[in-house]
Design an enzyme around this catalytic site. Structure first.
Site, PDB file in Angstrom:
ATOM      1  N   ASP A 112       0.828  -1.215   0.000  1.00 16.58           N
ATOM      2  CA  ASP A 112       0.000   0.000   0.000  1.00 16.58           C
ATOM      3  C   ASP A 112       0.851   1.249   0.000  1.00 16.58           C
ATOM      4  OD1 ASP A 112       0.689   0.129   2.670  1.00 16.58           O
ATOM      5  OD2 ASP A 112      -1.119  -0.942   3.285  1.00 16.58           O
TER       6      ASP A 112
ATOM      7  N   LYS B 129      -5.232   2.837  -3.578  1.00 19.80           N
ATOM      8  CA  LYS B 129      -5.719   3.923  -4.425  1.00 19.80           C
ATOM      9  C   LYS B 129      -7.053   4.519  -4.017  1.00 19.80           C
ATOM     10  CE  LYS B 129      -3.495   3.030  -8.752  1.00 19.80           C
ATOM     11  NZ  LYS B 129      -3.513   2.058  -9.816  1.00 19.80           N
TER      12      LYS B 129
ATOM     13  N   MET C 144      -2.425   9.424  11.944  1.00 19.95           N
ATOM     14  CA  MET C 144      -3.543   9.855  11.085  1.00 19.95           C
ATOM     15  C   MET C 144      -4.244  11.073  11.667  1.00 19.95           C
ATOM     16  SD  MET C 144      -5.062   6.030  10.490  1.00 19.95           S
ATOM     17  CE  MET C 144      -4.904   5.554  12.198  1.00 19.95           C
TER      18      MET C 144
HETATM   19  N1  SAH Z   1       1.235   0.630  10.508  1.00 22.60           N
HETATM   20  C1  SAH Z   1       1.734   1.981  10.418  1.00 22.60           C
HETATM   21  C2  SAH Z   1       0.673   3.013  10.670  1.00 22.60           C
HETATM   22  C3  SAH Z   1      -0.429   3.034   9.645  1.00 22.60           C
HETATM   23  S1  SAH Z   1      -1.631   4.274   9.975  1.00 22.60           S
HETATM   24  C4  SAH Z   1       2.922   2.121  11.380  1.00 22.60           C
HETATM   25  O1  SAH Z   1       3.127   1.271  12.231  1.00 22.60           O
HETATM   26  O2  SAH Z   1       3.630   3.122  11.293  1.00 22.60           O
HETATM   27  C5  SAH Z   1      -1.094   5.558   8.929  1.00 22.60           C
HETATM   28  C6  SAH Z   1      -0.479   6.684   9.723  1.00 22.60           C
HETATM   29  O3  SAH Z   1       0.825   6.326  10.124  1.00 22.60           O
HETATM   30  C7  SAH Z   1      -0.276   7.966   8.957  1.00 22.60           C
HETATM   31  O4  SAH Z   1      -1.462   8.736   8.868  1.00 22.60           O
HETATM   32  C8  SAH Z   1       0.762   8.657   9.791  1.00 22.60           C
HETATM   33  O5  SAH Z   1       0.184   9.197  10.939  1.00 22.60           O
HETATM   34  C9  SAH Z   1       1.610   7.478  10.222  1.00 22.60           C
HETATM   35  N2  SAH Z   1       2.787   7.309   9.365  1.00 22.60           N
HETATM   36  C10 SAH Z   1       3.091   6.262   8.610  1.00 22.60           C
HETATM   37  N3  SAH Z   1       4.292   6.436   7.999  1.00 22.60           N
HETATM   38  C11 SAH Z   1       4.735   7.639   8.406  1.00 22.60           C
HETATM   39  C12 SAH Z   1       5.918   8.394   8.176  1.00 22.60           C
HETATM   40  N4  SAH Z   1       6.890   7.949   7.377  1.00 22.60           N
HETATM   41  N5  SAH Z   1       6.053   9.587   8.777  1.00 22.60           N
HETATM   42  C13 SAH Z   1       5.099  10.061   9.589  1.00 22.60           C
HETATM   43  N6  SAH Z   1       3.967   9.405   9.849  1.00 22.60           N
HETATM   44  C14 SAH Z   1       3.792   8.200   9.276  1.00 22.60           C
END
Ligand code: SAH
Length: 490
Positions: free
Chosen positions: A36, A58, A172
């Site tokens: 994703d 998407k 998020m």
């Molecule tokens: N499973 C993921 C989270 C998915 S929810 C994890 O463990 O990180 C999606 C949210 O993760 C985004 O809206 C943001 O808040 C955060 N996120 C994911 N990648 C990120 C990144 N590189 N930098 C900042 N926030 C990130």
């Protein structure tokens, strides 16, 4: 048919190197990769040739249906006997819906594994210089959702309970930032509590905005910061001033396109990201060795040649691999070695062979030209320049479509400030592939700084109508020094 298996793999927070060794191992073996938006698409280049890629990021509005469709897809692929990797940003168990996917697999009796990853809520702050716990500033840490599936999207969070926790990481949460800050203040957190938002944490394009519960909304609006970002709340944020490190790297904030021609290891790209740059390599190819009869025969006769021209670094690797397989003694080779570039010369040097850059001249000696399959089309050109020659197509190059499609997406995003051309051939290749992706190469070349190493490359850029800055000497170190000191076009 035997049943496949599904690996629910955490891709890590952003920087591709933050995937786990186990995650990478699964990725390399997978027949099907379902990924994703948040999983770094650069990881796709580790997939084996012929692997199938399915992008499922998407349609954010079709959330529910989408998840059901993904669950179904994972089940179906495993039933077809595939080794499936479901690649998810960060850690699959942290707001990654791994529970739903695993439950679905379990209910169909499909074998699966969960491979944890580094979650953004810890990694993005760390790359912004903020540890999530500290003996003096924060002894507890919570991971909180900043978004919910309710009609107003506001998270149903127990704000009272959060009151006792020192550091909070909201995922998020950008859209609901005002609501989050107001709720925290209403439930007793001091309005001056430091807050940092880290967008695209751990990646070259990382962006950090810092403020307090009172000021952060305005600051975030000022710079127009959007998801994906982690909102970190707590006194610990103050440590950033002292221990920020990633953003101090010399190429941090630079968005560099490295033009590619082959499938060679991206040492250059690695060296640039190591210095903090956001690097896009494009276009990307995978290479496959040829081992047909012609190769075997030519290798068997290679002791007869007086000169051998290696046309790329890969041609060196594959030629000597085939030579070793033939069981012959290397000392049977008496030819002088030539190359088209210094990089290929270096490859030979690593193996203990001296070589020279070939000069156009006509010779009656017997030449062997070793290279990628396309050299077969250039016989006439080689023979005019160097006389009669035999050609050995020792490998084939194949475009990595899925990878390139993702790189095109990135190229259409934020503007590129610098383009690095590692070889003369990369100029024409980049132009061709940008045009194919309907990106105007000349518009891109006119706003970016163009940088190269060798004279031939500078000439090729000039022939295309642009001028490039050339590194003081044609080495990686010198190129990096040139990039660090160079002025970026505004
Ligand atoms: N499973 C993921 C989270 C998915 S929810 C994890 O463990 O990180 C999606 C949210 O993760 C985004 O809206 C943001 O808040 C955060 N996120 C994911 N990648 C990120 C990144 N590189 N930098 C900042 N926030 C990130």
């Amino acid at each position: 048919m035997s049943m496949g298996k599904v690996y629910l793999v955490g891709a890590g927070p952003g920087d591709e190197k933050l995937i786990t060794v186990r995650g990478l191992e699964c990725l390399r073996r997978a027949d099907t990769i379902v990924y994703d938006r948040l999983a770094n698409p650069r990881l796709l280049r580790f997939a084996k040739p012929g692997a199938e890629f399915i992008f499922c990021g998407k349609f954010p509005k079709h959330h529910t249906l989408r998840q059901e469709a993904i669950n179904e897809l994972l089940v179906r692929k495993a039933q077809e006997g595939k080794q499936v990797v479901r690649l998810k940003g960060g850690d699959p168990s942290v707001f990654g819906r791994v529970g739903e996917e695993a439950a679905e697999l379990a209910s169909h009796g499909i074998e699966y594994e969960i491979v944890p990853g580094i979650t953004a809520g810890i990694a993005a702050p760390a790359y912004a210089g903020i540890p999530v716990t500290h003996r003096e500033y924060g002894t507890s840490f919570a991971v909180v959702t900043g978004h919910a599936k309710t009609s107003d999207g506001k998270p149903a969070v127990d704000w009272m309970s959060l009151g006792g926790i020192d550091t909070l990481a909201f995922y998020m949460g950008v859209k609901n930032l005002r609501y989050i800050c107001d709720s925290l203040i209403q439930h007793g957190r001091h309005p001056q509590t430091p807050v940092a938002l880290v967008r695209w944490g751990t990646m070259g394009g990382q962006q950090t905005v810092q403020g307090t519960l009172e000021t952060i909304v305005r600051k975030v609006e000022e710079v127009g910061l959007e998801n994906p970002a982690i909102t970190l709340v707590g006194d610990i944020v103050a440590l950033r001033e002292q221990i920020r490190w990633f953003e101090n790297k010399p190429l941090f904030g630079r968005r560099i396109l490295v033009a590619r021609t082959g499938g060679e290891q991206g040492n250059l790209a690695d060296a640039l990201s190591e210095r903090g740059a956001d690097v896009i390599e494009y276009p990307y190819f995978s290479v496959h060795e040829r081992s047909d009869e012609i190769v075997v025969e030519t290798i068997a006769r290679s002791g007869e040649y007086e000169r051998i021209l290696f046309t790329s670094p890969e041609s060196v690797t594959f030629f000597f691999a085939a030579y070793r397989r033939s069981g012959r003694d290397i000392r049977e080779l008496k030819a002088m070695f030539y190359t088209l570039s210094r990089r290929t010369g270096q490859k030979l040097q690593e193996m203990g062979f001296a070589s020279e850059i070939v000069q156009p001249f006509s010779a009656s000696d017997k030449w062997l030209v070793v290279g990628e399959a396309c050299i077969l089309k250039n016989r006439e050109q080689y023979e005019t320049e160097w006389g009669t020659c035999d050609l050995l197509a020792i490998y084939e190059k194949e475009e990595c479509y899925e990878y390139n499609a993702n790189m095109v997406r990135l190229l259409r995003g934020e503007p590129i400030d610098t383009i690095v051309f590692p070889s003369a051939a990369s100029v024409e290749t980049l132009v061709r592939y940008l045009e194919r992706a309907e990106i105007d190469p000349y518009a891109m070349f006119s706003v970016a700084s163009l940088v190269c190493m060798g004279e031939r490359t500078a000439e090729a850029i000039q022939a295309a109508g642009y001028s490039a800055e050339r590194a003081a000497s044609p080495t990686l170190e010198s190129l990096i020094a040139c990039l660090i000191t160079e002025k970026v076009n505004e």
